[in-house]
Design a protein around this motif. Structure first.
Motif, PDB file in Angstrom:
ATOM      1  N   LEU A  33       0.850  -1.195   0.000  1.00  0.00           N
ATOM      2  CA  LEU A  33       0.000   0.000   0.000  1.00  0.00           C
ATOM      3  C   LEU A  33       0.884   1.242   0.000  1.00  0.00           C
ATOM      4  N   LYS A  34       0.823   2.015  -1.097  1.00  0.00           N
ATOM      5  CA  LYS A  34       1.759   3.121  -1.297  1.00  0.00           C
ATOM      6  C   LYS A  34       1.099   4.499  -1.328  1.00  0.00           C
ATOM      7  N   ALA A  35      -0.224   4.564  -1.497  1.00  0.00           N
ATOM      8  CA  ALA A  35      -0.892   5.858  -1.638  1.00  0.00           C
ATOM      9  C   ALA A  35      -2.370   5.721  -1.285  1.00  0.00           C
ATOM     10  N   ILE A  36      -2.976   6.862  -0.895  1.00  0.00           N
ATOM     11  CA  ILE A  36      -4.396   6.909  -0.576  1.00  0.00           C
ATOM     12  C   ILE A  36      -5.071   8.000  -1.404  1.00  0.00           C
ATOM     13  N   HIS A  37      -6.100   7.630  -2.156  1.00  0.00           N
ATOM     14  CA  HIS A  37      -7.013   8.618  -2.727  1.00  0.00           C
ATOM     15  C   HIS A  37      -8.045   8.912  -1.649  1.00  0.00           C
ATOM     16  N   LEU A  38      -8.024  10.115  -1.111  1.00  0.00           N
ATOM     17  CA  LEU A  38      -8.879  10.465   0.026  1.00  0.00           C
ATOM     18  C   LEU A  38     -10.139  11.173  -0.472  1.00  0.00           C
ATOM     19  N   ASN A  39     -11.230  10.430  -0.467  1.00  0.00           N
ATOM     20  CA  ASN A  39     -12.507  10.952  -0.957  1.00  0.00           C
ATOM     21  C   ASN A  39     -13.640  10.494  -0.056  1.00  0.00           C
ATOM     22  N   ASP A  40     -14.630  11.363   0.129  1.00  0.00           N
ATOM     23  CA  ASP A  40     -15.892  10.932   0.745  1.00  0.00           C
ATOM     24  C   ASP A  40     -16.733  10.310  -0.368  1.00  0.00           C
ATOM     25  N   SER A  41     -17.865   9.717  -0.008  1.00  0.00           N
ATOM     26  CA  SER A  41     -18.710   9.043  -0.995  1.00  0.00           C
ATOM     27  C   SER A  41     -20.139   9.538  -0.928  1.00  0.00           C
ATOM     28  N   LYS A  42     -20.783   9.641  -2.071  1.00  0.00           N
ATOM     29  CA  LYS A  42     -22.186  10.019  -2.135  1.00  0.00           C
ATOM     30  C   LYS A  42     -23.118   8.848  -1.834  1.00  0.00           C
ATOM     31  N   GLY A  66     -20.264  13.368   2.894  1.00  0.00           N
ATOM     32  CA  GLY A  66     -20.807  12.129   2.359  1.00  0.00           C
ATOM     33  C   GLY A  66     -21.005  11.071   3.423  1.00  0.00           C
ATOM     34  N   THR A  67     -21.097   9.837   2.991  1.00  0.00           N
ATOM     35  CA  THR A  67     -21.415   8.734   3.889  1.00  0.00           C
ATOM     36  C   THR A  67     -20.225   8.280   4.730  1.00  0.00           C
ATOM     37  N   LEU A  68     -19.004   8.654   4.356  1.00  0.00           N
ATOM     38  CA  LEU A  68     -17.861   8.325   5.198  1.00  0.00           C
ATOM     39  C   LEU A  68     -17.817   9.236   6.420  1.00  0.00           C
ATOM     40  N   GLY A  69     -18.113  10.521   6.212  1.00  0.00           N
ATOM     41  CA  GLY A  69     -18.178  11.466   7.318  1.00  0.00           C
ATOM     42  C   GLY A  69     -16.824  11.950   7.801  1.00  0.00           C
ATOM     43  N   LEU A  70     -16.841  13.075   8.483  1.00  0.00           N
ATOM     44  CA  LEU A  70     -15.602  13.718   8.911  1.00  0.00           C
ATOM     45  C   LEU A  70     -14.855  12.889   9.955  1.00  0.00           C
TER      46      LEU A  70
END
Length: 278
Positions: free
Chosen positions: A207-216, A232-236
């Motif tokens: 695991l080398k990288a993270i795309h950090l996104n919330d989801s609709k 989104g549904t992941l939340g802060l």
């Protein structure tokens, strides 16, 4: 060091992206290697690359992430599309050799009703051909949400690709938080458990990288619709847990949220405020 950045337009060159990243408060960034919905690519500007490399060293940037175009599908049903994918990746990787610290990320592809048992070997065969040309740039398989006939919807599918790649030292994984959540992995309710599963199947060293996104969308929706951080549904709280997790906090995080520059600056500032000192 907290490496956090966003997706920037490569249209004006590397130095312009570097300056924009600094203006937004970032110390890493992602960019498309070429037209994301086509295949055209700008001519190399060696002077711009030289100036960016000096800028990179001066500002102590983290590892950049070069994203392949969405049109690149190494497991397409049509041979000409598979050839396009191989040629595109070969050319992109050759160009990236001119940068000091960069990884190359791509969507594994869509098997287009051929089935994963056909798609996975096609992807691995392409990678073996591409990587045989040599180079230092790490190539990352991105975790996918599982819409349509996407390959990479599970950790098992990514592992099956990696098992078939000969130059394993050149391979890694980019985990997209929206994608894995939409794919059915509960990174909000059981992040420790998901990371354990990832480690058991793929290995956290990959695991080398993270795309950090919330989801609709809710977990397991397989829809891949990114949302702004905390909306989104992941939340802060869930996202704060991700960026501070001891098995993830050392990785670079790249935002792909539906934002313009001002929105990215706001999110970067917010995430910095949520980051705990280690």
């Amino acid at each position: 060091m907290f490496y956090i950045g966003c997706h920037l337009s490569a249209a004006k060159g590397y130095l312009a992206m570097g300056k924009e990243a600094v203006r937004l408060g970032a110390n890493v960034f992602q960019f498309f290697t070429r037209n994301p919905r086509g295949g055209s690519v700008k001519a190399l500007d060696l002077e711009d690359i030289e100036k960016y490399n000096a800028f990179h060293a001066e500002h102590r940037f983290g590892t950049l992430l070069a994203h392949a175009p969405y049109t690149m599908n190494p497991c397409a049903a049509k041979e000409d599309l598979r050839t396009f994918a191989r040629n595109t990746m070969k050319e992109d990787l050759a160009r990236l050799e001119l940068l000091p610290d960069v990884m190359f990320n791509f969507h594994p592809g869509s098997h287009v009703k051929q089935g994963v048992e056909i798609g996975i070997p096609l992807i691995a065969d392409a990678l073996n051909d591409i990587l045989s040309a040599g180079g230092k740039t790490l190539v990352l398989l991105e975790t996918m949400a599982g819409k349509g006939s996407e390959v990479g919807r599970s950790f098992e599918e990514l592992r099956a690709i990696l098992d078939r790649v000969e130059q394993k030292e050149r391979m890694g994984v980019c985990l997209d938080t929206c994608h894995v959540y939409d794919g059915g992995y509960d990174i909000i309710g059981d992040l420790d458990g998901v990371l354990q599963v990832f480690d058991d199947i793929i290995g956290l060293d990959r695991l080398k990288a993270i795309h950090l996104n919330d989801s609709k969308n809710p977990i397991g929706s397989h829809k891949d619709r990114h949302e702004k951080i905390g909306e989104g549904t992941l939340g802060l709280a869930g996202i704060a847990n991700i960026i501070n997790h001891p098995k993830l906090c050392h990785l670079p995080f790249y935002l792909e949220t539906p934002n313009e520059a001002a929105g990215y600056a706001k999110e970067i500032s917010l995430l910095k405020s949520l980051r705990e000192e280690k």
